[in-house]
Scaffold this motif. Structure first.
Motif, mmCIF file in Angstrom:
data_model
loop_
_atom_site.group_PDB
_atom_site.id
_atom_site.type_symbol
_atom_site.label_atom_id
_atom_site.label_comp_id
_atom_site.label_asym_id
_atom_site.label_seq_id
_atom_site.Cartn_x
_atom_site.Cartn_y
_atom_site.Cartn_z
ATOM 1 N N GLU A 24 0.834 -1.286 0.112
ATOM 2 C CA GLU A 24 -0.148 -0.038 -0.026
ATOM 3 C C GLU A 24 0.807 1.172 -0.072
ATOM 4 O O GLU A 24 0.423 2.408 -0.525
ATOM 5 C CB GLU A 24 -1.015 0.173 1.384
ATOM 6 C CG GLU A 24 -0.169 0.304 2.528
ATOM 7 C CD GLU A 24 -1.110 0.526 3.739
ATOM 8 O OE1 GLU A 24 -1.612 1.677 3.876
ATOM 9 O OE2 GLU A 24 -1.362 -0.341 4.604
ATOM 10 N N TRP A 25 2.165 1.232 0.272
ATOM 11 C CA TRP A 25 2.833 2.423 0.524
ATOM 12 C C TRP A 25 3.550 2.753 -0.746
ATOM 13 O O TRP A 25 4.423 1.958 -1.407
ATOM 14 C CB TRP A 25 4.034 2.235 1.706
ATOM 15 C CG TRP A 25 3.313 2.122 2.955
ATOM 16 C CD1 TRP A 25 3.069 0.954 3.666
ATOM 17 C CD2 TRP A 25 2.827 3.121 3.736
ATOM 18 N NE1 TRP A 25 2.412 1.174 4.867
ATOM 19 C CE2 TRP A 25 2.219 2.623 5.015
ATOM 20 C CE3 TRP A 25 2.706 4.426 3.788
ATOM 21 C CZ2 TRP A 25 1.681 3.402 5.948
ATOM 22 C CZ3 TRP A 25 2.263 5.332 4.733
ATOM 23 C CH2 TRP A 25 1.757 4.723 5.857
ATOM 24 N N LEU A 26 3.704 3.882 -0.964
ATOM 25 C CA LEU A 26 4.345 4.334 -2.222
ATOM 26 C C LEU A 26 5.810 4.566 -1.980
ATOM 27 O O LEU A 26 6.114 5.205 -0.674
ATOM 28 C CB LEU A 26 3.767 5.678 -2.904
ATOM 29 C CG LEU A 26 2.315 5.501 -3.406
ATOM 30 C CD1 LEU A 26 1.566 6.722 -3.855
ATOM 31 C CD2 LEU A 26 2.048 4.518 -4.468
ATOM 32 N N HIS A 27 6.686 4.520 -3.006
ATOM 33 C CA HIS A 27 8.058 4.914 -2.961
ATOM 34 C C HIS A 27 8.345 5.881 -3.841
ATOM 35 O O HIS A 27 8.198 5.962 -4.958
ATOM 36 C CB HIS A 27 8.935 3.837 -2.963
ATOM 37 C CG HIS A 27 8.521 2.557 -1.915
ATOM 38 N ND1 HIS A 27 8.911 2.700 -0.622
ATOM 39 C CD2 HIS A 27 7.828 1.387 -2.076
ATOM 40 C CE1 HIS A 27 8.305 1.523 0.046
ATOM 41 N NE2 HIS A 27 7.660 1.037 -0.725
ATOM 42 N N GLY A 28 9.337 6.880 -3.490
ATOM 43 C CA GLY A 28 9.548 8.084 -4.298
ATOM 44 C C GLY A 28 8.650 8.960 -5.128
ATOM 45 O O GLY A 28 8.828 9.170 -6.048
ATOM 46 N N ILE A 106 0.694 8.937 9.571
ATOM 47 C CA ILE A 106 1.081 7.902 10.601
ATOM 48 C C ILE A 106 0.359 6.464 10.286
ATOM 49 O O ILE A 106 1.002 5.410 10.132
ATOM 50 C CB ILE A 106 0.733 8.052 12.162
ATOM 51 C CG1 ILE A 106 1.416 9.314 12.509
ATOM 52 C CG2 ILE A 106 0.901 6.819 13.015
ATOM 53 C CD1 ILE A 106 0.950 9.743 14.036
ATOM 54 N N VAL A 107 -0.855 6.523 10.102
ATOM 55 C CA VAL A 107 -1.746 5.478 9.740
ATOM 56 C C VAL A 107 -1.586 5.301 8.208
ATOM 57 O O VAL A 107 -1.626 3.983 7.620
ATOM 58 C CB VAL A 107 -3.263 5.513 10.185
ATOM 59 C CG1 VAL A 107 -4.075 4.515 9.724
ATOM 60 C CG2 VAL A 107 -3.309 5.741 11.525
ATOM 61 N N GLY A 108 -1.515 6.083 7.364
ATOM 62 C CA GLY A 108 -1.617 6.074 5.915
ATOM 63 C C GLY A 108 -3.178 6.310 5.548
ATOM 64 O O GLY A 108 -3.952 6.070 5.882
ATOM 65 N N THR A 243 -9.294 -1.555 -1.132
ATOM 66 C CA THR A 243 -8.669 -2.388 -2.532
ATOM 67 C C THR A 243 -8.019 -1.413 -3.251
ATOM 68 O O THR A 243 -7.197 -1.795 -4.157
ATOM 69 C CB THR A 243 -9.887 -3.124 -3.154
ATOM 70 O OG1 THR A 243 -10.923 -2.172 -3.563
ATOM 71 C CG2 THR A 243 -10.537 -4.127 -2.208
ATOM 72 N N MET A 244 -8.348 -0.211 -3.407
ATOM 73 C CA MET A 244 -7.763 0.718 -4.539
ATOM 74 C C MET A 244 -7.061 1.931 -4.105
ATOM 75 O O MET A 244 -6.193 2.583 -4.773
ATOM 76 C CB MET A 244 -9.129 1.170 -5.187
ATOM 77 C CG MET A 244 -9.876 0.034 -5.846
ATOM 78 S SD MET A 244 -11.161 0.758 -6.957
ATOM 79 C CE MET A 244 -10.269 1.612 -8.370
ATOM 80 N N LEU A 245 -6.900 2.136 -2.717
ATOM 81 C CA LEU A 245 -6.112 3.422 -2.317
ATOM 82 C C LEU A 245 -4.640 2.956 -1.993
ATOM 83 O O LEU A 245 -4.470 1.769 -1.701
ATOM 84 C CB LEU A 245 -6.842 4.023 -1.012
ATOM 85 C CG LEU A 245 -8.137 4.829 -1.435
ATOM 86 C CD1 LEU A 245 -8.492 5.414 -0.119
ATOM 87 C CD2 LEU A 245 -7.833 5.682 -2.536
#
Length: 479
Positions: A24-28, A106-108, A243-245
């Motif tokens: 779920e976490w984006l990078h860059g 913190i949570v996203g 499911t999509m975020l």
């Protein structure tokens, strides 16, 4: 677009965010880099969070849609008790926003939006059960009103989350669209209520009730539908969010977020957002009750309750306006103005429109303050004319609050660096969310005219602040 609008601290000063595990976490992620910015993800995030925010606002204002008719269903509630019932969601929303404002980094975004949306089920299901029984204790109604504030608290989590996905040049439009369409939830819940309560098919989830109204025959209704109708949409919204975020890592904790309070512009923008959104939310919550208590069955000079429980109209030839037939118009106008004026703030800047908003609020509140005491002795025609003037004045107030809601949200990302802007948006939104609470207390403590005069004085102060700090040539923080 005005290229001279710059944040006080460049984006480059934002700390490099830490790596977060999980898909779920984006990078860059850097929305300011056109070459790598994922427009599709940004707009998908905006769409889903806006859909769920609309449901959150509907849940937040469910009490204001139900309260004007509770006495017509047999609930034994005084005028002051009804004002307090509508005020409680503002109190809880303000408190919860002060918590939700810290959660996005913190949570996203994914978890925050999904879980908050599911929490809306608690007040919606609770209200659906409570309105079926006129003997429901008033304390429990207050608890349900307080729990409805979860929908208001969501705003301070959803809006900063969305701001992480858009470049500054588009944040006025993106945040304006999200907040404006989300604000339509206020109008939606007040517009749908009189329609869905008459549908027996949905009402299979509970027993019907008898609704009495001055000058009309008793009506069989299913008042629980006003709350239950949103439940399937809430479940869909939570599923879409999960499911999509995605979530954007931010290198900021609670202690670091608190540094916004050392910046004087945090406090000035809080005052301006109280003037705009605080007024919008406060009047949205109380609009229906104002109609009822000034021009309807709640005014003892216009109507009185007889021994058999029916209501007699005391003004010959006068038809009492149904609050739910008009209450949705104010939030509709305010939300529409927020959506329509958001792109203009990206082109011209936020401060000039905040100035226009303040002047418009001052003049319209001053004019409407003179329409709050219907002259019953003059007859039905004059009372009807005064109601029309009152209605037009209120809609004008809503119009200018909507403009100011758009413009202030353009100002904040321009004044503050990215890691602070989300916190400031959450904080100002949290304080302004107390609007329904303070409007409810104010109308219970003061005559409506006195309360509106206070609003005139506050608007005058905000106009001076906007001009000096943000709008005038050479202003310290032109935005």
């Amino acid at each position: 677009m005005n290229t001279h609008h710059r944040p006080s601290t460049p984006a480059a000063t934002d700390r490099t965010p830490p790596a977060r595990r999980g898909r779920e976490w984006l990078h860059g992620w850097d929305p300011e880099d056109e070459a790598t910015w994922d427009r599709g993800l940004a707009w998908r995030t905006l769409s889903i969070t806006t859909f769920t925010l609309t449901l959150a606002f509907a849940s937040w204002f469910i009490a204001s849609a139900l309260a004007p008719k509770l006495t017509n269903l047999g609930f034994d509630l005084s005028t002051d008790q009804l004002y307090w019932l509508v005020a409680m969601p503002g109190l809880s929303a303000g408190l919860l926003r002060l918590t939700w404002m810290f959660l996005p980094p913190i949570v996203g975004t994914r978890r925050l939006v999904s879980l908050t949306t599911l929490l809306l089920l608690i007040p919606l299901l609770g209200w659906g059960v409570a309105v079926q029984d006129p003997t429901t204790p008033y304390v429990w109604l207050l608890v349900l009103s307080f729990l409805s504030g979860v929908g208001g608290g969501a705003f301070s989590g959803f809006m900063p989350s969305t701001s992480y996905f858009f470049p500054r040049r588009l944040q006025g439009t993106a945040l304006g669209l999200q907040a404006g369409i989300g604000n339509f939830g206020v109008s939606l819940v007040q517009f749908l209520t009189p329609w869905v309560i008459g549908i027996a098919m949905v009402g299979a989830l509970g027993a019907s009730q008898t609704l009495t109204f001055p000058g009309r025959a008793p009506q069989e209704v299913w008042y629980q539908n006003a709350a239950f109708v949103y439940v399937p949409f809430v479940l869909v919204g939570a599923a879409l969010a999960w499911t999509m975020l995605k979530s954007v890592p931010m290198s900021v904790n609670v202690r670091q977020q608190l540094d916004i309070f050392r910046n004087q512009d945090t406090w000035w923008m809080t005052l301006l957002y109280i003037m705009t959104f605080g007024t919008f939310a406060g009047l949205s919550g109380q609009f229906g009750l104002l109609i009822k208590n000034l021009f309807g069955g709640g005014n003892p000079e216009i109507a009185r309750v007889l021994a058999d429980g029916t209501t007699e109209v005391l003004v010959a030839g006068y038809t009492i306006p149904d609050p739910v037939a008009y209450a949705f118009l104010g939030p509709l106008v305010g939300a529409g103005a927020r959506v329509l004026f958001s792109p203009l703030t990206d082109r011209l800047g936020g401060a000039p429109w905040t100035l226009v908003s303040g002047v418009g609020i001052l003049l319209s509140v001053a004019w409407t303050s003179q329409q709050l005491s219907p002259d019953v002795a003059a007859g039905a025609g004059e009372v009807r004319a005064e109601f029309v003037r009152f209605l037009l004045g209120m809609l004008t107030i809503f119009l200018f609050t909507g403009i100011g809601n758009a413009s202030t949200f353009k100002q904040m990302p321009m004044i503050f660096e990215r890691r602070q802007a989300g916190g400031v948006i959450g904080w100002t939104a949290g304080i302004a969310a107390f609007g329904p609470f303070f409007f409810g207390i104010g109308l219970a403590m003061f005559a409506p005219e006195t309360f509106f005069y206070i609003g005139v004085a506050f608007a005058a102060m905000c106009i001076a602040l906007t001009w000096w700090r943000y709008a005038r040539p050479g202003a310290p923080k032109r935005s």
